[in-house]
Design an enzyme around this catalytic site. Structure first.
Site: not given
Ligand code: FRU
Length: 490
Positions: A45-47, A167, A222
């Site tokens: 999981l990330n953002d 992005r 980001e």
């Molecule tokens: C931040 C990021 C965003 C991108 C996403 C890809 O953690 O790098 O800039 O949209 O994660 O998973």
């Protein structure tokens, strides 16, 4: 290299159910699985993405790579809740299966319009030379939670003057028009934020770069987020490429905000104060906010960082989201409070109060793996006072106030399995007022510590042994009085 790339972009439907079941079995056997945080069923999981309130429920999506704890092909995963505490896994929301998001459905945001939820996100693509080309894309969720992408992306080129690092659009509405801030990198490799606008969410214009006074502030920003609170403008973003400065900017990448006047959309300008880190801990990135129906500004972040390995990787999963926090402005600063709904998790309660001198003490009922703890101190003449928790024979995590330095210090040198130690094992934050309160939320492999009712927060993953359960209160170099209350959650 070719093989690695191919492996990285494997889609979920290219893998057998048996392989997925095996992976989930491995994940479920992990003793560091969280109990009251949002975490992936498998993989990474990330953002947080698309946080919104719709049809009586909070909807929260996140970046998900299902097939292992690395940044492979990203999906949007959908969770929802009526109370911000109990989250239901809904399933995959956006699959990266179109020409405009073939190499990942990257971060984005949500807004309600005409009775539906519009999701604006970045589609990541790679060409035959593996060069990245971002698209900005719209998907629409209806009341039955069906999510359908538009057939074409709404922006398929990066504007002149910027690189392909363009992005993470974050939406809001101003009058009759929709706007988005989007993270960008100029061709001179300087991070910044740009503005997009639309009258109907279907056709989008590039407005220009948002002027700030942070001219040379990292190579990429980001996940920007713009909102207004108490008549002020706030821009949150995650800059990459800041060098450490004293106690600041210690993590690989940062996440913070600037507070100032409301954005000037005509001039495309934000008048603001200094950049302030939102969190002082080890694992906090890509925060994302929404305004709920009660007018609260709620924030959730990724409790993890890019490019760092975590001990749960061997069990086939990585990361979780932070608890939802309510943002407020106090004395020209953003403060963060755990949402009050979290109190519904409280079960068995224990309390204690004492005056301790040159000592470390334990108390009946004060131990555990999963709990909430509030400790209020009166400083006295102690040089240091604080709490050791998830402590055992050789392990402990320490939160303390060092009166000589005037700093709060989180020490995870002995917190168990090591994480990103090249970035140090202590985090410190100078604090001008007296430190009177530590409020801890401890889950199986994390801690979130709200200092002085949210004036500062330290968020960190920790990977101690399950047996390390002790809670010890200490005062060194003098005396400190305290009272503490703890609730078990299970
Ligand atoms: C931040 C990021 C965003 C991108 C996403 C890809 O953690 O790098 O800039 O949209 O994660 O998973």
């Amino acid at each position: 290299m070719e093989l690695q790339r191919e492996k990285k972009y494997i889609r979920l439907d290219q893998v057998s159910q048996q392989e997925i079941d095996m992976l989930i079995l491995r994940v479920n056997g992990c003793s560091w699985r969280q109990t009251f945080h949002i975490q992936p069923v498998s993989g990474l999981l990330n953002d947080p993405n698309g946080f919104c309130y719709y049809n009586g429920e909070y909807h929260l999506f996140y970046q998900w790579h299902p097939l292992g704890p690395f940044h492979g092909l990203k999906y949007w995963y959908h969770t929802k809740s009526t109370d911000l505490v109990n989250w239901k896994n809904v399933g995959i929301a956006i699959k990266p299966d179109d020409y405009f998001d073939s190499h990942g459905a990257y971060s984005g945001s949500a807004i309600e319009h005409n009775g539906n939820i519009y999701l604006l996100y970045t589609g990541n693509t790679r060409d035959e030379n593996f060069e990245r080309h971002p698209h900005q894309c719209i998907a629409i969720m209806d009341a039955q939670e069906n999510i359908i992408k538009l057939e074409k992306s709404v922006l398929d080129k990066v504007p002149v003057g910027y690189t392909e690092h363009f992005r993470d659009p974050k939406l809001w509405k101003e009058g009759e028009r929709f706007y988005a801030v989007i993270g960008a990198q100029r061709t001179d490799k300087i991070g910044c934020v740009c503005l997009l606008s639309s009258s109907d969410l279907l056709e989008w214009n590039f407005e220009g770069e948002l002027a700030t006074t942070l001219h040379l502030f990292g190579f990429m920003w980001e996940c920007p987020d713009y909102f207004e609170i108490e008549n002020q403008g706030v821009l949150i973003f995650s800059p990459q490429g800041l060098e450490p400065e004293g106690d600041l900017y210690q993590n690989i990448y940062q996440a913070g905000y600037v507070l100032g006047k409301k954005i000037d959309l005509q001039l495309q300008e934000l008048a603001h104060g200094n950049f302030v880190e939102l969190d002082r801990g080890f694992d906090f990135y890509a925060p994302h906010t929404m305004e709920d129906p009660n007018g609260r500004r709620l924030l959730v972040a990724w409790m993890g960082l890019p490019e760092i390995e975590y001990p749960s990787d061997i069990n086939g999963w990585a990361h979780c989201l932070t608890l939802p926090r309510e943002l407020m402005v106090q004395d020209g600063k953003i403060i963060q409070k755990p949402v009050q709904e979290l109190q519904s998790l409280r079960k068995t309660k224990v309390e204690t109060a004492d005056r301790i001198s040159h000592e470390k003490k334990v108390y009946d009922g004060f131990s555990g793996v999963i709990y909430e703890l509030i400790c209020e101190f009166e400083q006295g003449d102690a040089l240091e006072y604080g709490i050791e928790f998830r402590a055992g024979e050789d392990e402990k995590t320490v939160i303390k106030y060092d009166a000589e330095q005037g700093k709060v210090i989180l020490d995870r040198t002995l917190s168990g399995k090591v994480i990103g130690s090249t970035f140090g094992t202590e985090r410190k934050c100078g604090i001008t007022e007296k430190v009177y309160k530590f409020h801890l939320f401890v889950d199986a492999s994390s801690v979130e510590i709200f200092v002085n009712d949210g004036a500062e927060v330290f968020t960190s993953r920790i990977f101690p042994d399950r047996k390390s359960k002790e809670i010890r209160f200490f005062a060194t170099g003098g005396t400190a009085a305290f009272k503490a209350v703890k609730w078990d959650y299970k």
